[in-house]
Design a protein around this motif. Structure first.
Motif, PDB file in Angstrom:
ATOM      1  N   HIS A 237      41.555  43.218  40.257  1.00 25.06           N
ATOM      2  CA  HIS A 237      40.858  41.822  40.617  1.00 25.06           C
ATOM      3  C   HIS A 237      39.237  41.549  40.616  1.00 25.06           C
TER       4      HIS A 237
ATOM      5  N   HIS B 274      46.553  45.590  36.837  1.00 21.35           N
ATOM      6  CA  HIS B 274      46.196  44.068  37.189  1.00 21.35           C
ATOM      7  C   HIS B 274      45.342  44.466  38.093  1.00 21.35           C
TER       8      HIS B 274
ATOM      9  N   ARG C   8      52.176  33.149  40.910  1.00 20.28           N
ATOM     10  CA  ARG C   8      52.556  33.764  42.296  1.00 20.28           C
ATOM     11  C   ARG C   8      51.119  34.324  42.876  1.00 20.28           C
ATOM     12  N   GLU C   9      50.612  35.118  41.724  1.00 28.50           N
ATOM     13  CA  GLU C   9      48.887  35.837  42.342  1.00 28.50           C
ATOM     14  C   GLU C   9      48.937  34.075  42.993  1.00 28.50           C
TER      15      GLU C   9
ATOM     16  N   ILE D  96      41.141  37.499  40.049  1.00 28.76           N
ATOM     17  CA  ILE D  96      41.833  37.997  39.348  1.00 28.76           C
ATOM     18  C   ILE D  96      41.475  37.850  37.840  1.00 28.76           C
TER      19      ILE D  96
HETATM   20 ZN    ZN Z   1      46.715  41.096  42.716  1.00 32.03          ZN
END
Ligand code: ZN
Length: 358
Positions: A194, A192, A12-13, A228
């Motif tokens: 970054h 989450h 996804r990311e 991330i």
């Molecule tokens: Zn993100």
């Protein structure tokens, strides 16, 4: 400290990073490898398009040990379009910072609270496990963030993701936010973070020390901009620093990075902890001498523990010890004088000649 869960968001990311695209088959292959490493959640984004929808459908049909999480916006049509996949776990996201509310969502704070609670109640009415992501949480006015956490908790959310969307937290500032969230909700807390200032891992660890219990990561940290937290670093930090998650198959981490690189053409940084080419390569003369006696002298964790091998670099920085070792290992029986002479020649070369595994 509660057992820390890991969510892998490579599909996804990770696919939101430039040049990262997986065919269906490759996405499935990667998902199987990620699952085999022992992570707890694998996140996918079926809402992006037909390919991602099909990937999610196939993943949900396979018997993964990890829970497949389908990710979409906090919108009725998104949530309802996920139902055909028959997922067990859904993640919905809504920004909570004023900058996003004003410029992206055109919602007042009050409207965002109502919308969030409504969408949580909607998803729960379908019997789904649900994570709600407060996007841009780190730039959200703290009192408002806590109000949001309270509202979605009352609406029945199972997990709440606290995000550092633009990577501007320090470990101390993130710790205090997460601690206040922990005191406000009984839901599980995801982190989450970054990596815009290189602090994604440090902030994630500060967050679990403050009471969160799940870290989002991806292979090689792939994601928007600087990405991330990296899955290999998260897994090994949990094992080495906190003595938990011995069940993770950390010997598979290097292979994950290799597969990711071969599928994307994006090389792994040689200095990347755990999976980088240099991590177990020793070069300086005193380092080589010490490592030949005891690997721990210059290693935080053993190469064997992560499926790697130790390598020694021979060249201008070498000392007598490594040459003596080579001479003995290869049965060359070099005299002290020959070793001295070889050493002088190596220094003249001013480059690394070769490396070998021990
Ligand atoms: Zn993100």
């Amino acid at each position: 400290m509660a057992k820390t869960l890991i969510l892998d968001s490579t599909l996804r990311e990770g696919e939101q990073a430039p040049l990262v695209h997986f065919t269906q088959e490759r996405a499935l292959e990667l998902a199987r490898e990620i699952d085999a490493a022992g992570v707890d959640f694998i996140e996918v984004s079926p809402i992006v398009g037909q390919k991602q929808m099909e990937i999610a459908r196939r993943m949900l049909q396979e018997n993964f040990s990890a829970t497949v999480v389908v990710h979409c916006r906090a919108k009725k049509e998104d949530i309802e379009s996920m139902l055909a996949l028959d997922p067990k776990f859904i993640a919905i996201y809504l920004s909570t910072s004023d900058i996003h509310l004003a410029n992206k969502l055109h919602l007042s704070r009050e409207q965002a609270l109502d919308k969030a609670a409504e969408m949580v109640a909607l998803a729960k009415s379908y019997g789904l496990k649900l994570r709600f992501t407060c996007e841009d949480a780190s730039r959200t006015e703290p009192e408002y963030l806590l109000q949001m956490v309270k509202r979605i908790t009352e609406a029945g959310v199972d997990r709440i993701s606290i995000t550092d969307t633009v990577g501007i937290m320090t470990p101390a500032s993130f710790y205090s936010i997460v601690k206040r969230v922990r005191e406000t909700t009984s839901a599980g807390i995801d982190l989450h973070c970054h990596n815009d200032l290189g602090l994604a891992l440090a902030n994630s660890l500060a967050g679990i020390e403050a009471g969160a219990d799940c870290i989002h990561a991806s292979i090689n940290g792939a994601g928007e901009r600087a990405g991330i937290a990296k899955i290999a670093e998260v897994a090994m930090a949990l094992q080495v620093l906190y003595g938990q998650r011995k069940d993770l198959k950390v010997a598979k981490l290097a292979k994950l990075s290799e597969t990711f690189s071969s599928f994307t053409g994006l090389p792994t940084d040689p200095f990347a902890p755990i999976v980088g080419a240099n991590v177990f390569r020793h070069k300086g003369g005193t380092h080589l001498a010490a490592v030949l006696r005891e690997g721990k002298s210059y290693e935080a964790y053993s190469p064997e523990s992560v499926g790697r091998t130790r390598r020694l670099v021979v060249g201008g920085y070498s000392g007598k010890n490594v040459l003596r070792y080579l001479s003995e290992t290869l049965g060359m029986n070099m005299s002290d004088e020959q070793i001295e002479r070889t050493l002088r020649r190596l220094k003249e070369k001013e480059k690394d000649l070769f490396d070998f595994s021990v």
